[in-house]
Design a protein around this motif. Structure first.
Motif, PDB file in Angstrom:
ATOM      1  N   ASP A   1      51.150  38.096  47.404  1.00 43.43           N
ATOM      2  CA  ASP A   1      49.874  38.777  47.191  1.00 43.43           C
ATOM      3  C   ASP A   1      49.720  39.236  45.743  1.00 43.43           C
ATOM      4  N   PRO A   2      49.794  38.298  44.807  1.00 47.45           N
ATOM      5  CA  PRO A   2      49.755  38.675  43.389  1.00 47.45           C
ATOM      6  C   PRO A   2      48.410  39.260  42.984  1.00 47.45           C
ATOM      7  N   VAL A   3      48.450  40.142  42.015  1.00 45.39           N
ATOM      8  CA  VAL A   3      47.240  40.712  41.423  1.00 45.39           C
ATOM      9  C   VAL A   3      47.151  40.205  39.992  1.00 45.39           C
ATOM     10  N   ALA A   4      46.087  39.482  39.697  1.00 39.18           N
ATOM     11  CA  ALA A   4      45.944  38.840  38.393  1.00 39.18           C
ATOM     12  C   ALA A   4      45.521  39.835  37.322  1.00 39.18           C
ATOM     13  N   GLN A   5      46.155  39.717  36.170  1.00 34.50           N
ATOM     14  CA  GLN A   5      45.760  40.436  34.968  1.00 34.50           C
ATOM     15  C   GLN A   5      45.332  39.394  33.933  1.00 34.50           C
ATOM     16  N   SER A   6      44.958  39.850  32.751  1.00 35.25           N
ATOM     17  CA  SER A   6      44.530  38.938  31.696  1.00 35.25           C
ATOM     18  C   SER A   6      45.619  37.894  31.415  1.00 35.25           C
ATOM     19  N   GLY A   7      45.223  36.629  31.375  1.00 39.40           N
ATOM     20  CA  GLY A   7      46.156  35.558  31.079  1.00 39.40           C
ATOM     21  C   GLY A   7      46.764  34.907  32.307  1.00 39.40           C
ATOM     22  N   PHE A   8      46.435  35.389  33.498  1.00 41.91           N
ATOM     23  CA  PHE A   8      47.058  34.894  34.726  1.00 41.91           C
ATOM     24  C   PHE A   8      46.841  33.390  34.903  1.00 41.91           C
ATOM     25  N   THR A   9      45.626  32.934  34.668  1.00 45.11           N
ATOM     26  CA  THR A   9      45.348  31.500  34.846  1.00 45.11           C
ATOM     27  C   THR A   9      46.181  30.660  33.890  1.00 45.11           C
TER      28      THR A   9
ATOM     29  N   SER B   1      41.574  40.230  51.914  1.00 42.44           N
ATOM     30  CA  SER B   1      40.989  40.899  50.762  1.00 42.44           C
ATOM     31  C   SER B   1      41.042  42.413  50.918  1.00 42.44           C
ATOM     32  N   ASN B   2      41.507  43.087  49.851  1.00 37.28           N
ATOM     33  CA  ASN B   2      41.733  44.531  49.918  1.00 37.28           C
ATOM     34  C   ASN B   2      41.692  45.090  48.501  1.00 37.28           C
ATOM     35  N   ILE B   3      41.436  46.388  48.393  1.00 36.36           N
ATOM     36  CA  ILE B   3      41.392  47.012  47.085  1.00 36.36           C
ATOM     37  C   ILE B   3      42.698  46.826  46.323  1.00 36.36           C
ATOM     38  N   CYS B   4      43.847  46.794  47.037  1.00 39.96           N
ATOM     39  CA  CYS B   4      45.132  46.710  46.352  1.00 39.96           C
ATOM     40  C   CYS B   4      45.445  45.319  45.824  1.00 39.96           C
ATOM     41  N   ASN B   5      44.831  44.261  46.368  1.00 35.79           N
ATOM     42  CA  ASN B   5      45.010  42.936  45.766  1.00 35.79           C
ATOM     43  C   ASN B   5      43.779  42.544  44.959  1.00 35.79           C
ATOM     44  N   MET B   6      43.000  43.585  44.612  1.00 35.58           N
ATOM     45  CA  MET B   6      41.787  43.381  43.803  1.00 35.58           C
ATOM     46  C   MET B   6      40.918  42.300  44.426  1.00 35.58           C
ATOM     47  N   TYR B   7      40.844  42.382  45.765  1.00 38.95           N
ATOM     48  CA  TYR B   7      39.993  41.482  46.545  1.00 38.95           C
ATOM     49  C   TYR B   7      40.321  40.018  46.267  1.00 38.95           C
ATOM     50  N   ASN B   8      41.638  39.746  46.343  1.00 38.87           N
ATOM     51  CA  ASN B   8      42.161  38.385  46.150  1.00 38.87           C
ATOM     52  C   ASN B   8      41.758  37.798  44.800  1.00 38.87           C
TER      53      ASN B   8
END
Length: 296
Positions: A159-167, A188-195
């Motif tokens: 359940d990774p959460v993407a930050q800048s540069g993830f792609t 989808s959830n607030i903690c996974n930034m809605y996938n």
């Protein structure tokens, strides 16, 4: 920086765990040892999972934001039991901590770090992590590629959460499907930034398919899944209440542990157990019973 790892081997001093190591698990299948490891000049508390047999690969498994390695104890043990050494660093995961990922990649690429007992690390490396630690794992993988490290085998993310540069990170690791990037995600959830990791996962799918490689990037657990399914029985009230959810279901944690351990074993050994991929009996059963769906 092609083959920079060779130069690093000549310039970095060997680093080992401190003498005051603590054994936190000891059984026939292996040991878990908490120790200190110097990364970029800073000593970190780390957990080593050392299988009883010679390991086939090292998996770096990073915990999420405001969490710790202990929150992933049993998921890590499940991977260790596939004869894979696991290493988790207790550290801040704010923003995915790209600076630490860069220093960690340099250390791993040097091939001078030793596990407790002066055990050499396996050359093959699989990067992994949960939530913000999932982003950290992709930063680590990208940096290993940048250092020219030749034994990066792929990534397994929770359940990774993407930050800048993830792609860009995933593109570097995947190399158009030449290396697997697999994920188990939650609803989808607030903690996974809605996938928010799905855009990047779909992009590497497209590039892999265009190159004629496997475009499978994993599954989403769909029956009351939570962001902390990978923590499972090692989670706590803060872990799931912060996500406005109930405690993770044992069934979902079981699915996650079965799938991820099978994928890690395949990546480490260069095998492919059909049961855990599209069309295979285990994954087909999950999908057919509305327990999971493919990430597409």
């Amino acid at each position: 920086m092609k083959h920079a790892w060779l130069a690093l081997m000549l310039t970095l001093n060997p680093l080992t765990s401190a003498l005051a190591d603590t054994v936190v698990y000891d059984a026939a299948d292996g040991k878990v040892i908490n120790a200190k490891l110097s990364i970029g000049g800073t000593a970190y508390s780390v957990d080593w999972y050392l299988p009883s047999s010679t390991p086939t690969a090292l998996m770096t498994y990073q915990h999420g934001f405001s969490r710790g390695c202990g929150n992933h104890r049993n998921t890590s043990l499940n991977i260790m039991r596939k004869n894979v050494m696991v290493l988790c660093v207790n550290a801040s995961m704010s923003g995915g901590n790209p600076a630490l990922a860069k220093s960690f990649a340099q250390l791993l690429a040097s091939r001078n770090v030793l596990a407790p007992g002066n055990i050499p690390l396996p050359a093959p490396i699989i990067v992994g992590g949960h939530s913000a630690g999932g982003h950290f794992a992709t930063e680590l993988g990208k940096q290993l590629v940048a250092y020219g490290y030749p034994y990066l085998k792929g990534a397994v993310l929770f359940d990774p959460v993407a930050q800048s540069g993830f792609t860009d990170n995933l593109m570097a690791i995947s190399m158009n499907g030449s290396r697997p990037v697999l994920a188990v995600t939650a609803n989808s959830n607030i903690c996974n930034m809605y996938n928010n990791a799905y855009g990047a996962l779909r992009q590497i799918q497209q590039f892999a398919a265009s190159a004629g490689k496997s475009s499978f990037t994993g599954v989403q657990l769909t029956s009351s899944s939570t962001h902390v399914d990978s923590e499972g029985d090692n989670t706590d009230f803060l872990g799931y209440s912060a996500c406005l959810s109930l405690a993770p279901k044992a069934a979902n944690t079981g699915y996650l542990r079965t799938l991820s351990a099978a994928w890690v074993a395949d990546i480490a050994n260069g095998t492919h157990d059909d049961a855990y991929y599209p069309g295979g009996y285990y994954l087909s059963n999950l999908i057919g019973n509305s327990k999971a769906k493919l990430i597409q």
